[in-house]
Write an enzyme that holds these catalytic residues in place. Structure first.
Site, short mmCIF file in Angstrom:
data_model
loop_
_atom_site.label_atom_id
_atom_site.label_comp_id
_atom_site.label_asym_id
_atom_site.label_seq_id
_atom_site.Cartn_x
_atom_site.Cartn_y
_atom_site.Cartn_z
N SER A 140 0.87 -1.19 0.00
CA SER A 140 0.00 0.00 0.00
C SER A 140 0.90 1.23 0.00
CB SER A 140 -0.86 -0.02 1.27
OG SER A 140 -1.38 1.26 1.54
N TYR A 154 -2.04 -0.85 10.17
CA TYR A 154 -2.21 -1.21 8.76
C TYR A 154 -0.95 -0.83 7.96
CZ TYR A 154 -4.07 -1.20 4.01
OH TYR A 154 -4.26 -1.42 2.65
#
Ligand SMILES: NC(=O)c1ccc[n+]([C@@H]2O[C@H](COP(=O)([O-])OP(=O)(O)OC[C@H]3O[C@@H](n4cnc5c(N)ncnc54)[C@H](OP(=O)(O)O)[C@@H]3O)[C@@H](O)[C@H]2O)c1
Length: 252
Positions: A140, A154
């Protein structure tokens, strides 16, 4: 052509979107997720549209690590070998550290990092055996830096799997007798179930189809890494890596 592709987390979002595009390009697919009904529906859709491919689906909770190895072995047998594995299953739960959200943060850490490790282990065992294969890890853009609040765990897991992929790449240096490639993909904002609540407000969000087309295009080039969509995320990645933390925290 990496003909046979296994995608984890293929029941929605990026996984399902990539499956649709790879199917249209004539790839055989092994698709995994917990929601088997979704996978069965996707399989029916893909076989109706492209009758000449093989699509196998498997119920898999990636946090059941033994099941990861079993399902990868079964898929290998069913498709007659795997040419590409896309480690895609992931979760976006979380809360600011120190605010009682340990369970959500732990679940994200286990799913996005430890379970991704199991998937990389299972994929690489097979690729080392065959001396060929393409391992793709879906990281990401949030991996560029430490992120505040609910993004913290995350982002850390996504940085972790990017390093895991780089370490595997390092293991391969100097081994001339193989065709094994490891790619880290850094998606920006692509519409999916994970971000459907923020979707409308996020200016840089692209639609699932557009995002998945860009993902497949990037993956097929088999680069070391790629920001997707390339614009504006490759440029933003440079800014994110170098800007003061007080600026970076306002970018997410
Ligand atoms: N969309 C974005 O903008 C974006 C940006 C950067 C990175 N990513 C990454 O892209 C990947 C796909 O996410 P998405 O955006 O497509 O979200 P999504 O629509 O929520 O899809 C997540 C997928 O992961 C699967 N999954 C979650 N937990 C699992 C578990 N324990 N076992 C097996 N499968 C599990 C889900 O399937 P089941 O629930 O059926 O098991 C689902 O298929 C994730 O790794 C995410 O971090 C997305």
């Amino acid at each position: 052509m990496r003909k046979n592709i296994l995608i984890t987390g293929a029941s929605s979002g990026l996984g399902a979107g990539m499956a649709r595009i790879f199917a249209a390009k004539g790839h055989n697919l092994a698709l995994t997720a917990r929601r088997l009904d979704r996978l069965e529906a996707l399989k029916a859709e893909l076989l109706t549209a492209h009758g000449d491919i093989d699509v196998e689906v498997y119920a898999l909770d990636v946090n059941d690590h033994n099941q990861v190895f079993e399902v990868f072995k079964k898929a290998t047998k069913d498709l007659g070998g795997l040419d590409r594995v896309i480690v895609n299953a992931g979760l976006g739960k979380g809360g600011r550290i120190g605010t009682g959200r340990f369970e959500a943060n732990r679940e994200t850490a286990m799913t996005n990092f430890v379970a991704a490790l199991a998937q990389c282990e299972a994929a690489m065992e097979h690729f080392y055996e065959r001396k060929a294969g393409h391992l793709v890890v879906i990281s990401s853009m949030s991996a560029m830096r430490g992120m505040p609040g609910s993004m913290n765990t995350y982002a850390a897991t996504k940085a972790g799997i990017a390093h895991l992929a780089e370490g595997i790449r390092s293991d391969l240096i100097g081994r001339k007798d193989h065709d094994i490639v490891v790619t880290t993909i850094y998606p920006g904002y692509i519409a999916s179930e994970m971000n459907e609540k923020v979707g409308q407000e996020q200016r840089l969000m692209v639609g699932t189809d557009t995002g998945c087309r860009e993902l497949v295009k990037a993956i097929n080039k088999e680069p070391v890494d790629a920001a997707v969509p390339q614009w504006p995320w490759a440029a933003l990645g440079v800014v994110m890596k170098n800007a003061p933390l007080s600026v970076v925290r306002r970018m997410v």
